[in-house]
Design a protein around this motif. Structure first.
Motif, short mmCIF file in Angstrom:
data_model
loop_
_atom_site.label_atom_id
_atom_site.label_comp_id
_atom_site.label_asym_id
_atom_site.label_seq_id
_atom_site.Cartn_x
_atom_site.Cartn_y
_atom_site.Cartn_z
N VAL A 23 71.13 1.08 92.50
CA VAL A 23 72.25 0.90 93.42
C VAL A 23 73.26 2.05 93.26
O VAL A 23 73.70 2.65 94.25
N THR A 24 73.59 2.37 92.00
CA THR A 24 74.55 3.46 91.77
C THR A 24 74.02 4.77 92.32
O THR A 24 74.73 5.52 92.99
N ALA A 25 72.75 5.04 92.03
CA ALA A 25 72.17 6.31 92.48
C ALA A 25 72.15 6.40 94.00
O ALA A 25 72.47 7.44 94.59
N LEU A 26 71.82 5.28 94.65
CA LEU A 26 71.78 5.28 96.12
C LEU A 26 73.17 5.52 96.69
O LEU A 26 73.35 6.33 97.63
N ALA A 27 74.17 4.84 96.11
CA ALA A 27 75.54 5.03 96.58
C ALA A 27 75.97 6.49 96.45
O ALA A 27 76.51 7.08 97.39
N ILE A 28 75.69 7.07 95.29
CA ILE A 28 76.09 8.47 95.08
C ILE A 28 75.32 9.39 96.02
O ILE A 28 75.88 10.32 96.61
N ALA A 29 74.02 9.11 96.20
CA ALA A 29 73.21 9.94 97.09
C ALA A 29 73.74 9.90 98.52
O ALA A 29 73.80 10.92 99.20
N LEU A 30 74.14 8.70 98.96
CA LEU A 30 74.68 8.57 100.32
C LEU A 30 75.95 9.41 100.46
O LEU A 30 76.16 10.09 101.48
N LEU A 31 76.79 9.38 99.44
CA LEU A 31 78.02 10.16 99.49
C LEU A 31 77.71 11.66 99.48
O LEU A 31 78.27 12.43 100.25
#
Lengths: 300, 479
Positions: free
Chosen positions: A93-101
């Motif tokens: 979840v954290t990685a996906l959030a950062i990737a989206l940003l």
């Protein structure tokens, strides 16, 4: 030979070149794996000249230990599952959030990506020790910060209730960079036209994330989930480096199956039991991977 | 097309040849003839030279011993037997053994000793375990005395030949704790040196606390009082200087079993080593005494400053229980530490200490070749003489295993080593069947009280039950 077509010749050459890595894998991967199955059927002491065949005795012992909540083996399995169930979802979840940003920004995006990726290419042992110091009671960075803000100090690695989470945090942090890069690659695959079409149809950003981004990232998600689950199941280097004398403590609260394997094999010289543990872990990894592949990879 | 099949042929043959080479590798090595050397490179007598080092920005001139390699001519017709000796890497031990090997080779020109000490302490057993199935490894190996039963069970060690090492001679000339290398009626290993525990104290911190820097605690009550007087806290209640941190995973688990339990009127194990007895009411009182430093008096913790040993080395703790081997560490990494050593505090008129040693055994591999076995026996004899013990004590700080050398007046009068040597007559060595597992039981009992609020006596019962299981399993396979 001379009757082979060009295509056939290419295939033959490909096989010849593949022979080199194949030989390598058979020698250092497949044969040792098979021999672990064999060792697990013996009372195997590496110092002894001869090994006694004991059939399934090691597995019987393992089963008994698994059912006994006081045994270290039982704790090791429970801890290992905790690492997976806590670490893997948080990491994804954290990685996906950062990737989206990161996908949104254009200025300095390379710099940010590098910052997130650096921990991944750093030696785990170095990272484990630096964090061990950061977590130190009283004078560690985190406790100094807590004191500075007037908050109570925490024992972190020295507490049986906090140590597992403290270690999980480090693993998540270190593995983040890799997951981000894979997610970014996945995001680049999503055609821009889909978003444009959605926009015209009046979809908001949230809707296009749920209806377009997430479904199209599915392959990436499955890939990362499988990979991270396996790596959490094999947790070893963080625990041995971050606990006192590498004992997986305090009170066996951080020990893992692989650490048990190592201790049984090289401290207690019980290779048979250690191999039974690895076979059990192998089985678990196999089942979880199959289940994940079956249920997570859906076609859209 | 023709050239293609030719290429193909070459590639396939190369593969086959490669496979053949791999397959033959092992046998070729084994079949290699014994090398008869004419000139050999050995280490010369060490010389003292001055070396300038930068320490914390200042240059310091130090006198350092260096050993140069020189060539020595050996009669060409002599058959040289090569044996391998293994120990873990610990600077002073490596130096001491190099010196002994050099003396041994000078006296025995027909033997060459390969000294493998490139193994970190933590990996030592791994390397041994990895070498044994491959049929390589040491002919003479160092091992902790507590590992002897396990190594014997595995058939890794051979019994010391009684005509070469008469049991009466060992019983008479060696420190009594060496009896623990006797197992199933045989001696399997002999040490060069032995160690005991004693109490280290930091004189500067004593002075800071207003205590007499030359009067360390001599009994358990004084230890508890002084530990509290020596602890310094900051405004937030954090410990700045530890009076006495109890390092259970270090040496304090030994202190509990062999010293405190006896001082409180108990016995750690039955006389035949088959039954755990430290969970008696007396044992629990001893356990509570040890726990009180952290849980009641708050005089320190093994969790602070990395661990109790590091805290003492850094001058962050005033009192520390450790073995004589730590003297060498202090000399190397904290040479300016102003410290003293005293025998362990007496409790209820009982004086005791824990004795232990690294010992040397001859392996199954050495016994396969008569020449190697003979050379190994000669080597083991050489490194266990009183003279070898004296060389060892001077370099490592461990006490000679032979009573003759240990009773040396200069040694007993030495302010640092004297208290350790004084402990030899009353030292007890625990009979271990799995040293790391047995240590972990005590560590977990201690942690479950201080970290999880368990009842001390119940925690000790739990440890005893687990350890008893281990002992039962071990003895089930022995008469």
């Amino acid at each position: 030979m001379s009757r082979l077509t060009i295509r056939q010749r290419q295939v033959v050459w490909a096989y010849i070149f593949l022979l080199v890595p194949m030989t390598f894998f058979i020698l250092i991967r497949i044969i040792p794996t098979l021999s672990a199955f064999n060792i697990s059927l013996h009372d195997w002491n590496p110092l002894a000249a001869e090994q006694t065949f004991v059939g399934l005795e090691n597995y019987r012992q393992l089963w008994e230990d698994l059912l006994n909540p006081r045994s270290v083996t039982h704790k090791a399995f429970v801890n290992t599952f905790k690492y997976v169930l806590i670490g893997m979802p948080i990491q994804l979840v954290t990685a996906l959030a950062i990737a989206l940003l990161l996908n949104e920004i254009t200025r300095m995006s390379t710099l940010f990506r590098a910052i997130f990726f650096i921990p991944f290419v750093t030696s785990t042992v170095a990272i484990a020790w630096v964090w061990r110091w950061l977590y130190q009671p009283q004078y560690g960075f985190f406790n100094v910060m807590l004191s500075f803000f007037g908050l109570p100090q925490q024992p972190f690695l020295k507490s049986p209730n906090q140590a597992l989470y403290s270690i999980t945090a480090v693993v998540v942090w270190q593995g983040l960079g890799f997951a981000i890069i894979i997610f970014l690659a996945g995001l680049k695959q999503v055609p821009e036209t889909f978003y444009e079409a959605a926009k015209i149809d009046g979809a908001n950003r949230w809707q296009s994330f749920w209806r377009i981004t997430l479904p199209l990232l599915n392959t990436t998600l499955v890939y990362l989930a499988v990979l991270q689950t396996i790596s959490f199941l094999r947790m070893f280097d963080y625990v041995i480096n971050m606990t006192t004398q590498g004992d997986g403590g305090p009170l066996a609260s951080t020990t893992t199956v692989t650490l048990r394997v190592y201790r049984e094999a090289f401290s207690s010289f019980d290779m048979g039991y250690a191999s039974a543990l690895t076979v059990a872990l192998f089985g678990i990894i196999l089942v979880i991977t199959i289940v994940q592949l079956k249920f997570l990879s859906r076609d859209y | 097309m023709h050239s293609f099949s030719k290429k193909m042929f070459v590639v396939v043959s190369l593969f086959l040849l490669g496979g053949l080479l791999v397959a033959c590798g092992g046998t070729q090595e084994a079949a290699a003839p014994e090398v008869v050397e004419v000139t050999r490179v050995v280490e010369a007598e060490p010389e003292v030279v001055e070396v300038t080092r930068i320490v914390e920005g200042e240059s310091v001139v130090e006198q350092v011993e260096v050993t140069r390699e020189v060539e020595v001519v050996v009669p060409a017709d002599s058959e040289v037997t090569t044996i391998e000796y293994w120990q873990y890497f610990f600077d002073p031990r490596v130096d001491a053994m190099n010196r002994l090997i050099q003396q041994f080779e000078a006296e025995n020109p027909d033997v060459r000793v390969i000294h493998n000490s490139d193994v970190p302490y933590a990996d030592y057993r791994d390397k041994i375990a990895a070498s044994a199935p491959a049929g390589v490894g040491p002919d003479v190996a160092t091992l902790f005395y507590g590992w002897v039963p396990a190594w014997v069970d595995a058939g890794y060690l051979i019994p010391l030949p009684q005509d070469e090492f008469p049991p009466e001679m060992i019983a008479e000339q060696f420190s009594p704790m060496v009896q623990n290398s006797q197992f199933e009626g045989e001696y399997w290993a002999l040490p060069t040196a032995v160690r005991t525990l004693a109490l280290f104290w930091n004189k500067d911190l004593f002075a800071e606390a207003g205590l007499d820097p030359e009067s360390p605690p001599t009994n358990l009550d004084e230890l508890a009082e002084m530990a509290q007087a020596l602890t310094q806290y900051d405004d937030a209640g954090n410990i700045v200087v530890e009076g006495f941190p109890v390092g259970v995973p270090g040496q304090a688990h030994h202190w509990f079993r062999e010293v405190l339990v006896r001082q409180f009127g108990g016995q750690p194990y039955s006389d035949d080593n088959r039954t755990v007895m430290y969970n008696s009411p007396e044992g629990c009182e001893a356990f509570k005494y040890m726990l009180a430093f952290e849980t009641e008096y708050n005089t320190g913790s093994n969790d602070l400053f990395e661990d109790a040993t590091q805290a003492f080395l850094q001058g962050k703790s005033a009192l520390h229980i450790d073995g004589s081997f730590r003297v060498g560490t202090i000399a190397k990494s904290a040479p300016d530490l102003n410290y003293g050593v005293v025998e362990l505090p007496i409790g209820n008129d009982v004086q005791s200490t824990f004795g232990s040693y690294w010992t040397h055994g001859i392996t199954r591999k050495a016994a396969e070749d008569p020449a190697v076995l003979d050379a190994s026996i000669r080597f083991l004899k050489f490194i266990t003489t009183p003279e070898a013990g004296t060389t060892w004590v001077n370099k490592v700080g461990e006490l000679p295993a032979q009573l003759e050398a240990a009773a040396n007046e200069d040694l007993l009068a030495d302010p640092i080593l004297g208290p350790f040597a004084a402990g030899l007559p009353y030292a007890h060595a625990t009979f271990f069947v799995d040293e790391s597992a047995q240590r972990q039981f005590i560590v977990d009992a201690y942690d479950s009280v201080r970290l999880a609020g368990a009842d001390p006596c119940e925690a000790l019962d739990e440890a005893a039950a687990l350890e008893q299981e281990l002992l039962d399993e071990f003895w089930a396979n022995h008469n």
